[in-house]
Design a protein around this motif. Structure first.
Motif, PDB file in Angstrom:
ATOM      1  N   LYS A  81       0.862  -1.190   0.000  1.00 56.58           N
ATOM      2  CA  LYS A  81       0.000   0.000   0.000  1.00 56.58           C
ATOM      3  C   LYS A  81       0.891   1.231   0.000  1.00 56.58           C
ATOM      4  N   VAL A 112      -2.638   4.032  10.627  1.00 58.49           N
ATOM      5  CA  VAL A 112      -1.482   4.506   9.862  1.00 58.49           C
ATOM      6  C   VAL A 112      -1.580   6.014   9.640  1.00 58.49           C
ATOM      7  N   VAL A 123       3.483  -0.965   3.890  1.00 60.67           N
ATOM      8  CA  VAL A 123       3.087   0.399   3.542  1.00 60.67           C
ATOM      9  C   VAL A 123       4.353   1.206   3.259  1.00 60.67           C
ATOM     10  N   LEU A 134       1.428   5.072   1.175  1.00 54.83           N
ATOM     11  CA  LEU A 134       1.088   6.210   2.023  1.00 54.83           C
ATOM     12  C   LEU A 134       1.498   7.437   1.207  1.00 54.83           C
ATOM     13  N   TYR A 158       0.082  -6.235   4.244  1.00 50.48           N
ATOM     14  CA  TYR A 158       0.443  -5.094   3.415  1.00 50.48           C
ATOM     15  C   TYR A 158       1.653  -4.369   3.994  1.00 50.48           C
ATOM     16  N   VAL A 208      -6.014   1.443   8.414  1.00 44.11           N
ATOM     17  CA  VAL A 208      -5.618   2.634   7.663  1.00 44.11           C
ATOM     18  C   VAL A 208      -5.755   3.870   8.545  1.00 44.11           C
ATOM     19  N   LEU A 245      -5.864   2.845   1.745  1.00 40.46           N
ATOM     20  CA  LEU A 245      -4.722   3.369   1.012  1.00 40.46           C
ATOM     21  C   LEU A 245      -4.673   2.679  -0.351  1.00 40.46           C
ATOM     22  N   GLU A 293       3.572  -1.831   8.396  1.00 42.01           N
ATOM     23  CA  GLU A 293       2.773  -2.850   7.734  1.00 42.01           C
ATOM     24  C   GLU A 293       1.488  -3.049   8.518  1.00 42.01           C
TER      25      GLU A 293
END
Length: 158
Positions: A27, A143, A104, A29, A102, A140, A52, A87
């Motif tokens: 993903k 994050v 990131v 960011l 995932y 998400v 994301l 992640e």
């Protein structure tokens, strides 16, 4: 991602962990001017959610390559993929017994993102990390909160 794989897409890299298949994913960011880029997808039951951009990594790709490909497919844009920042795991409701792991990455886009509905992306939007849409996935949200906290702490360093 919540969409079903298209017949022409290559399977993502997977491995077993107990009774679950772990699916490698990436993903982005993607940030710009204190905003983060989110995409709106749909769960298997049609319920919309925000996440994301990114998705599954193919067997022949490393995570950064997979993310570049996903951003091109989903958002019709080119991107600079930086370093991994965290992640998160996501249990799919559309893929039986599958959990995506995932990675990131810190990212920036090199062209304007444009959501491709054929890829299961119904909208993309730049949002303030402190004002995320209500249907943003909890992982998400976490994050993005880290981004907001980091921005707040570095703003005081000026």
């Amino acid at each position: 991602m919540a969409r079903r794989p298209s017949p022409h897409s290559e399977p993502a890299s997977e491995r077993r962990h107990g009774s679950f298949r772990l699916r490698d994913g990436a993903k982005g960011l993607v940030t710009s001017a204190s905003k983060v880029l989110l995409v709106r997808e749909r769960h298997a039951d049609g319920t919309p959610f925000w996440t994301l951009p990114g998705g599954g990594v193919h067997r022949h790709e490393d995570a950064a390559e997979g993310l570049r490909r996903e951003l091109g497919e989903e958002l019709n844009c080119r991107a600079r993929v930086g370093r991994p920042v965290t992640e998160f795991w996501y249990a799919h409701d559309s893929l039986d017994d599958t959990v995506s792991v995932y990675t990131v990455f810190d990212c920036s886009v090199l062209s304007e993102p444009d959501a491709d509905q054929r890829e299961g992306i119904f909208e993309c939007r730049w949002v303030d990390p402190d004002a995320l849409p209500a249907s943003t996935l909890p992982q998400v949200r976490h994050v993005c909160q880290q981004v907001a906290d980091l921005s707040a702490s570095t703003a005081g360093d000026d």
